[in-house]
Write an enzyme that holds these catalytic residues in place. Structure first.
Site, PDB file in Angstrom:
ATOM      1  N   ASP A 470       0.816  -1.205   0.000  1.00 60.96           N
ATOM      2  CA  ASP A 470       0.000   0.000   0.000  1.00 60.96           C
ATOM      3  C   ASP A 470       0.856   1.263   0.000  1.00 60.96           C
ATOM      4  O   ASP A 470       1.916   1.323   0.615  1.00 60.96           O
ATOM      5  CB  ASP A 470      -0.898  -0.013   1.246  1.00 60.96           C
ATOM      6  CG  ASP A 470      -1.842   1.159   1.310  1.00 60.96           C
ATOM      7  OD1 ASP A 470      -2.701   1.269   0.426  1.00 60.96           O
ATOM      8  OD2 ASP A 470      -1.712   1.974   2.245  1.00 60.96           O
ATOM      9  N   GLU A 523       1.164  -0.609  -5.145  1.00 66.29           N
ATOM     10  CA  GLU A 523       0.204   0.454  -5.415  1.00 66.29           C
ATOM     11  C   GLU A 523       1.019   1.742  -5.517  1.00 66.29           C
ATOM     12  O   GLU A 523       1.310   2.392  -4.518  1.00 66.29           O
ATOM     13  CB  GLU A 523      -0.845   0.574  -4.300  1.00 66.29           C
ATOM     14  CG  GLU A 523      -1.924   1.576  -4.649  1.00 66.29           C
ATOM     15  CD  GLU A 523      -2.457   2.359  -3.465  1.00 66.29           C
ATOM     16  OE1 GLU A 523      -3.481   3.044  -3.623  1.00 66.29           O
ATOM     17  OE2 GLU A 523      -1.845   2.317  -2.392  1.00 66.29           O
TER      18      GLU A 523
END
EC number: 2.4.1.18
Length: 801
Positions: A470, A523
């Site tokens: 993330d 990401e």
């Protein structure tokens, strides 16, 4: 900022106030199985401990054969300094003064048992009553030549408790462990630090170890001592900053925290950073855990590494476990999720963060327990069971992993030992400007070790097949979301966070080396060069690759959704929003994500983004999904979008499953979209042209990419042998008959294998039911062409018949 949960019943702030002598310890003794012990067992020798004055005539002690030496007996009582440090919780080496030690005149026994009325040492048949030195300290000198194995009989008000002496055991961590921790290279850090039920010298108990280099002292508090750690100080193991203590009799299931004395003398109770289990939030304590799970996914693991992820089919269903079907535990999810995902044909699930987090509204992205699956749904072995069942159903498991930041809760990582430790010491570097959290100090080797080992931990201990990392962009740039003057350039004057780059490279290299067959996914929302390039290959920027296996294509996601949200009459002016992705499609190994971020907080669900009436909205979504599955790259779809849920996702109630209920009048509309997703996955997995060359330009060829006035685009996908699949999308709400497209001349006929306008999906059933034969007329720069009927707002796929 993560809201701080209210304290649980086992929170030390609620349970460690003033104690009445003997009351709590009596309860603790009963809880631990204490029993009344007679003052003198049959045949036992009871010897009072010797009280030694400050000076005493020399005692003759044997020294070898026929020789003696003179020794002056010493007082066994602790000196004032040691007593003060133990009472204040600032003693670095309690084992050096507590327990049994050879001294002139015999063996000194010392015990620190707050609230005890009496302590007796038991050495086989010998029983020695220690002198009460006050403040919970007991001591005695016994004329023995060697330090014996012993136990303690502790008397409290109304009861006696016989137990092992924690301070008679040698350290449970070896030199290699400490060396690797000090170097920041312990790739299985969770096996060294944390709480581990084990047997030490044949005695069952739990080994506690924690890294707290700035602490003046550390003690263990838990349910086993009624959250009063006074009598359980830990020892410092040298310059590594690790504190350790083996507590006999403590087993799995016991809640605990570390009581840390800060540099300023104040104290704080902290959850274990490497706890493998936690209490159920909002309770915040760590829990001693030992896994006894037996895996059954050997077949899955054996073939997991057969092909790299970018050369294999990957269709991902993203799931928020607590809300997929609210109220289900890990084991209940294991009975429903694998069959659902397998029926729809997805190859993988991606679980939004599973690691423990105090605030459910963060969806798991503000982590406090990096080594513990959230206790909301069960214990760690229950989570293992879910992963195991998914594997047995042929489904890979990816997991969101959040190494970019952590919340400021004062019982977790923030200023863990009284000073910045896991976070950067510079407040401007530490504070994350967007989320009210703290960023990890990636330049500190122990912090990098904590995170790298954590990535390995999930893959090795829970058989996770991949990590979606993330917020990578927030780690890579020093000026991420920071105004001028609020950040400091790197040593070269640039904005790149060199420490974060090194960390990500080390994490990827370590995970791929240790766990063959896994994949890491970034990401990353910028154009950073080389996200999926190998770490030893340098690019134009001079940096080596970050080493990820795949990267989320945020540009494709943003542009394509912008295009689809427009009324068809305006789409011709924005045709490039669909075709631009092919300009950079092979710069990285991409995943096409329609994730939770795109269907929450005012962004609308996927079908609700589409223009037009209800029929047109569903037709647009179906056409878009057909285009997405054919586009180079893997695909990811968030739960609820597979059946055209109209409402935004909410973690409070999850998907609107009632839309699929046959008793609901319009449910066929939603079932139709779900049936399309199933067929997309079925044809996709059976067609190597759609995935085998996802990352190579030879796997793609435009047929027509500039038909903006028609709102049409068409392209070929090709497998390693050159076998094609033709994908054609018509994003206009009109039927286009006899639409001519150039095709290779070596294909004798084309057969429609998927049409998003099919009646069974809720469409108008316009299409090409018969094989389509090429004509000799060249078109679009190709030697042959075919004429197709293009349904409105639809995508069709054709393969050689």
């Amino acid at each position: 900022m993560t809201p701080r949960p209210s304290s649980s019943g086992s929170d030390p702030q609620k349970t460690t106030g003033k104690n009445t002598a003997g009351k709590k310890t009596a309860k603790a003794a009963k809880k631990a199985g204490a029993k009344k012990v007679p003052a003198k067992k049959a045949g036992a020798k009871e010897v009072p401990a010797k009280r030694v004055p400050a000076k005493k005539p020399a005692a003759r002690q044997p020294v070898g054969k026929g020789r003696v030496r003179e020794e002056v007996a010493v007082s066994p009582a602790l000196d004032a300094g040691d007593r003060e440090r133990l009472l204040a919780g600032t003693h670095h080496d309690p084992h050096a003064v507590l327990g049994a030690h050879r001294v002139p005149g015999g063996v000194a026994f010392r015990a620190f048992r707050p609230y005890a009325l009496a302590v007796t040492v038991i050495c086989g048949e010998l029983r020695v009553a220690l002198h009460d030195d006050g403040d919970g300290f007991f001591s005695g000198l016994v004329p023995l030549n060697e330090v014996p194995v012993h136990r303690l009989l502790v008397a409290y008000e109304g009861t006696e408790h016989e137990a092992e002496d924690p301070y008679r055991f040698l350290p449970t961590l070896g030199e290699l462990d400490l060396h690797l921790i000090g170097e920041g290279r312990h790739e299985q850090l969770w096996r060294a630090l944390g709480a581990h039920p084990t047997a030490h010298d044949g005695v069952a108990g739990t080994r506690f170890a924690v890294w707290a280099p700035n602490a003046r002292g550390v003690r263990v508090a838990g349910g086993f001592n009624f959250w009063d750690g006074t009598g359980h100080p830990m020892r410092s193991l040298g310059s590594t900053g690790v504190w350790e203590l083996f507590l006999p009799g403590v087993g799995a299931g016991e809640p605990y925290k570390f009581e840390i004395t800060r540099p300023d003398g104040s104290r704080t109770f902290r959850a274990d950073p490497l706890a493998r289990r936690t209490e159920v939030p909002p309770a915040t304590s760590s829990v001693v855990h030992a896994s006894d799970y037996t895996w059954g996914d050997e077949e899955w693991l054996a073939r997991r590494a057969d092909a790299p992820a970018h050369e294999a089919p990957m269709s991902v269903y993203e799931v928020h476990l607590p809300s997929w079907r609210p109220g289900l535990t890990y084991r209940e999810l294991a009975e429903q999720l694998p069959s659902y995902v397998a029926d729809l044909g997805f190859t993988h699930v991606e679980l939004m963060p599973v690691a423990e987090h105090p605030f459910g509204g963060s969806w798991g992205y503000q982590v406090t327990g990096f080594y513990a699956p959230t206790a909301r749904l069960g214990d760690p072995d229950d989570f293992r069971y879910l992963v195991d069942r998914l594997h047995r159903a042929g489904i890979g498991v990816l997991m969101d992993w959040v190494p970019a930041h952590f919340p400021r809760d004062d019982w977790a990582l923030a200023e863990f030992d009284g000073r910045p430790l896991y976070e950067h010491s510079d407040p401007l570097r530490a504070a994350h400007p967007d989320w009210g959290t703290l960023e990890f100090d990636f330049g500190r080797r122990e912090v990098r070790n904590f995170l790298v080992a954590n990535a390995v931990y999930w893959c090795e201990e829970f058989h996770i097949d991949g990590l979606r990392v993330d917020a990578v962009a927030s780690m890579l740039y020093l000026d991420y979301s920071r105004e001028p003057g609020r950040w400091t350039p790197n040593e070269h004057g640039g904005r790149e966070n060199l420490d974060a780059v090194a960390f990500l490279q080390e994490m990827n290299a370590t995970v791929y080396r240790r766990v063959p067959g896994v994949v890491t996914v970034a990401e990353e929302s910028t154009a950073w060069d080389g996200v999926t390039r190998a770490t030893h290959h340098k690019g134009p920027s001079g940096f080596g690759g970050l080493g990820f296996g795949l990267k989320w294509n945020m540009g494709w996601m943003h542009d394509s959704l912008e295009y689809m949200s427009r009324e068809p009459v305006h789409r011709g002016y924005h045709h490039g929003e669909l075709t631009f992705s092919m300009v950079y499609a092979y710069s990285e190994n991409y995943v096409l994500p329609i994730s939770h971020d795109e269907v929450v907080h005012g962004k609308k669900s996927l079908v609700s983004k589409m223009p037009g009436d209800w029929w047109q909205q569903r037709a647009n979504e179906r056409a878009y999904l057909g285009y997405m599955w054919a586009h180079p790259g893997k695909q990811l779809l968030f739960m609820g979008q597979e059946f055209a849920q109209g409402a935004e996702w909410s973690e409070a109630h999850g998907p609107d499953w009632w839309l699929l209920d046959p008793e609901y009048g319009a449910s066929a509309d939603h079932r139709g979209v779900r049936d399309l997703v199933r067929d997309l996955n079925t044809v996709y997995r059976a067609t190597p042209a759609l995935w085998e060359r996802d990352t190579h330009p030879s796997g793609f060829a435009w047929v027509v990419g500039d038909a903006a006035d028609d709102d049409v685009l068409a392209f070929l996908r090709l497998d390693a042998d050159g076998t094609p699949l033709l994908a054609v999308s018509n994003f206009a709400p009109v039927v286009r008959s006899d639409y001519r497209l150039g095709v290779p001349d070596e294909v004798p006929a084309w057969h429609e294998v998927l049409n998003t306008d099919a009646a069974r999906y809720g469409g108008g059933d316009v299409g090409n039911p018969d094989p389509v034969k090429p004509e000799a007329q060249g078109w679009h720069g190709r030697p042959a062409s075919i004429r197709l009927t293009l349904p409105p707002l639809a995508t069709v796929w054709l393969r050689p018949a």
